[in-house]
Design a protein around this motif. Structure first.
Motif, short mmCIF file in Angstrom:
data_model
loop_
_atom_site.label_atom_id
_atom_site.label_comp_id
_atom_site.label_asym_id
_atom_site.label_seq_id
_atom_site.Cartn_x
_atom_site.Cartn_y
_atom_site.Cartn_z
N GLN B 19 0.83 -1.21 0.00
CA GLN B 19 0.00 0.00 0.00
C GLN B 19 0.86 1.25 0.00
O GLN B 19 1.84 1.33 0.74
N ASP B 20 0.47 2.22 -0.83
CA ASP B 20 1.14 3.53 -0.79
C ASP B 20 0.05 4.60 -0.68
O ASP B 20 -1.02 4.32 -0.17
N GLY B 35 -4.74 2.43 -0.65
CA GLY B 35 -3.81 3.00 0.32
C GLY B 35 -3.98 2.32 1.66
O GLY B 35 -4.83 1.45 1.83
N ASN B 46 7.08 4.53 7.72
CA ASN B 46 7.91 5.18 6.70
C ASN B 46 8.88 6.17 7.32
O ASN B 46 10.05 6.26 6.94
N ASN B 51 11.70 7.12 4.80
CA ASN B 51 10.94 7.24 3.54
C ASN B 51 10.02 8.45 3.59
O ASN B 51 9.68 8.95 4.66
N THR B 54 4.11 8.66 2.21
CA THR B 54 3.20 7.76 1.49
C THR B 54 3.96 6.77 0.61
O THR B 54 3.42 6.25 -0.35
N ALA B 55 5.22 6.50 0.95
CA ALA B 55 5.95 5.46 0.22
C ALA B 55 5.27 4.11 0.47
O ALA B 55 4.54 3.94 1.45
N ALA B 56 5.50 3.14 -0.43
CA ALA B 56 4.81 1.86 -0.31
C ALA B 56 5.30 1.07 0.90
O ALA B 56 6.50 0.97 1.16
N GLU B 123 11.87 3.01 -2.39
CA GLU B 123 10.61 3.12 -3.13
C GLU B 123 10.33 1.79 -3.81
O GLU B 123 11.24 1.17 -4.37
N SER B 124 9.08 1.37 -3.78
CA SER B 124 8.71 0.12 -4.45
C SER B 124 9.06 0.18 -5.93
O SER B 124 8.88 1.20 -6.59
N SER B 132 0.13 4.83 -8.68
CA SER B 132 0.19 4.17 -7.37
C SER B 132 0.43 2.67 -7.55
O SER B 132 -0.04 2.06 -8.51
N ALA B 134 -0.46 0.70 -4.99
CA ALA B 134 -1.35 0.13 -3.97
C ALA B 134 -2.15 -1.04 -4.56
O ALA B 134 -2.65 -0.96 -5.67
#
Lengths: 247, 275
Positions: B19-20, B35, B46, B51, B54-56, B123-124, B132, B134
């Motif tokens: 989820q991000d 999210g 995070n 991070n 809202t990083a994954a 970061e993913s 996204s 997510a």
């Protein structure tokens, strides 16, 4: 700020939803059934698409009966005025026409539909394929098609307990709508058939090959034809050429 | 130069997903926001590994998972107590850990909450849809056994890359993650469709989270709610934290993976504010 407002020449009744935003409905009962979804697209372009022209809007969503602007702004009147000032009158766009192949043998709720409508399966199918449907709105999940224009004799209630899973491409009846489930998901509507063609592509805007106002008629196919069409997309079933909208 | 971190899911738990910040702003096209179901916990995880907010992150529901790091990694865990262990040794939540190649992280059933988050510095590397990565419960499902997740981290002296930070979304309530608390309830557009006893019940009764709850919706357990009038059959917009009443009288709170239109009366909104 409950009351009436005008957006793009359309008279609307605004209702504040506390903590959420503003819901808008048409005042004129004779307003075009696509008016709100088409208006909502313009509002989405102003408020959610980069470069954002009106700030503070989280989401814009609409069905044929209600348009919702979700916002964290407190000055809802100011927000509505700012949006209204930038909206131009809606121009009529030429809808594209599609033909959707549907195999009715793959419907899973025929018993309920026959019992509720009092019509046997052949009569239901006859009425369905006589109709012309318009994409009313996006909704539920990306790839789901809410189609308007269902014969009133075919209106069926939604399930009391949703089915845990319905196959991608399922065609179903829910209230006043005909629906196509673009992706496999839980389902509250009554399944009467399935189309083999892909309805859209996730990650695109819009994620459906149909846009609001595009029309669709149903072609009845059998289970063998269903298999033969399984790798096709709805785009290939546009009557008006390639299914790509011009500039 | 980027540093790559990779981990493999050995056992995915009950419902584990990536989820991000999700996909705010696409409700018109029926794209749910998704999210983290508890953004505050995800943000803290995070923050602990450096991070952006809202990083994954990996979200666990009810049960942890077993995963193996195929590279060294910097990680942090937040949320419910899943009795996390790294190579069989208890691992503290709420702090940053450096783990080495081959390390195995395991968690069991959650206590003191239902959700938890694992942040991995970086970061993913998954392909994004609508900006996204997510995972939506009904579109992308959950992480599966054998799946590999990659994270890329820019090395300190590399040229700064501009990372698109999604616009902040409205707060999401994390129902059921804490016990015995009150939530602010605002009347929804169909509040007056509830009969007086049901309005009173919704405001005052003790509600709990049904085991049938998921990221799509939280089903509330409590008194049955009654409507004065039959609901209008047309579909209308719904929103995250909207309380709907289904035909059996049950209350459902729309979740982060919930649909954007619904046919049930929208009787209230939970704001996430504790009262």
């Amino acid at each position: 700020m409950n009351g009436s407002i005008h957006w793009a020449g359309l008279a609307l009744r605004a209702t504040v939803i506390e903590g959420v935003g503003v819901a808008l409905r048409t005042v004129d009962p004779g307003a075009d059934r696509l008016a709100l979804p088409l208006l909502a697209r313009r509002v989405w372009e102003l408020c959610c698409r980069a470069p954002v022209q009106v700030e503070g809007v989280d989401e814009v969503a609409a069905s044929n009966v209600e348009l919702l602007v979700q916002t964290r702004r407190d000055d809802l009147r100011g927000l509505c005025d700012a949006i209204g000032a930038k909206l131009e009158p809606l121009s009529a766009q030429v809808p594209r026409r599609f033909r959707l192949p549907v195999c009715f043998e793959h419907g899973t709720d025929w018993d309920f539909v026959e019992q509720h409508t009092g019509l046997d399966r052949e009569r239901v199918i006859g009425r369905l394929i006589a109709g012309t449907y318009a994409l009313g709105m996006f909704g539920f999940l990306p790839g789901f098609a809410y189609l308007l224009g269902l014969d009133a004799a075919l209106h069926c209630p939604r399930k009391i307990t949703p089915a845990p899973r319905i196959a991608a491409g399922s065609v179903a009846l829910g209230g006043e709508y005909l629906g196509v489930y673009g992706v496999a998901s839980p389902a509250g509507w009554q399944s009467i058939g399935r189309t083999p063609v892909a309805m859209g592509s996730l990650g695109q805007v819009p994620p459906l090959f149909l846009d609001v106002g595009d029309t669709l008629q149903i072609d009845r196919i059998d289970a063998r034809a269903f298999v033969a069409l399984e790798d096709r997309t709805l785009r290939e079933f546009c009557v008006d050429g390639e299914g790509e909208r011009g500039p | 130069m980027t540093e790559r971190t990779s981990l493999e899911i050995l056992h995915p738990g009950i419902f584990t997903s990536l989820q991000d910040g999700g996909r705010p702003g696409f409700a018109y096209f029926a794209v749910p926001r998704s999210g983290p179901a508890d953004p505050a916990l995800a943000e803290r995880a995070n923050d602990l590994v450096g991070n952006r907010a809202t990083a994954a992150v990996i979200e666990f529901n009810l049960m942890g998972a077993e995963l193996r790091f195929d590279t060294p990694a910097t990680i942090a865990l937040t949320g419910a107590d899943f009795r996390w262990r790294l190579d069989k040794r208890p691992l503290e939540r709420e702090r940053r850990h450096e783990v080495s190649t081959g390390a195995i992280l395991e968690g069991t059933y959650a206590t003191h909450g239902v959700r938890g988050y694992l942040a991995v510095a970086g970061e993913s590397t998954r392909a994004a849809q609508f900006g996204s990565v997510a995972m939506h419960a009904q579109i992308h499902g959950r992480l599966a056994r054998g799946e590999t997740l990659g994270f890329a981290r820019a090395k300190a002296r590399s040229a700064g890359r501009t990372v698109h930070e999604p616009r902040p979304a409205r707060p999401v309530i994390a129902l059921g993650d804490r016990q015995g608390f009150g939530l602010e309830l605002l009347p929804g557009p169909e509040w007056n469709m509830l009969d007086a006893a049901s309005q009173h019940a919704l405001r005052t009764a003790r509600w709990s989270m049904s085991p049938q709850s998921d990221r799509v919706g939280t089903r509330l357990q409590g008194p049955l709610l009654r409507l004065r009038t039959a609901p209008h059959p047309a579909s209308v917009p719904v929103w995250v934290n909207c309380v709907q009443v289904d035909p059996s009288g049950g209350a459902i709170v729309v979740g982060v993976d919930g649909g954007v239109l619904g046919g049930y009366p929208r009787v209230a909104t939970l704001t996430g504010v504790r009262v």
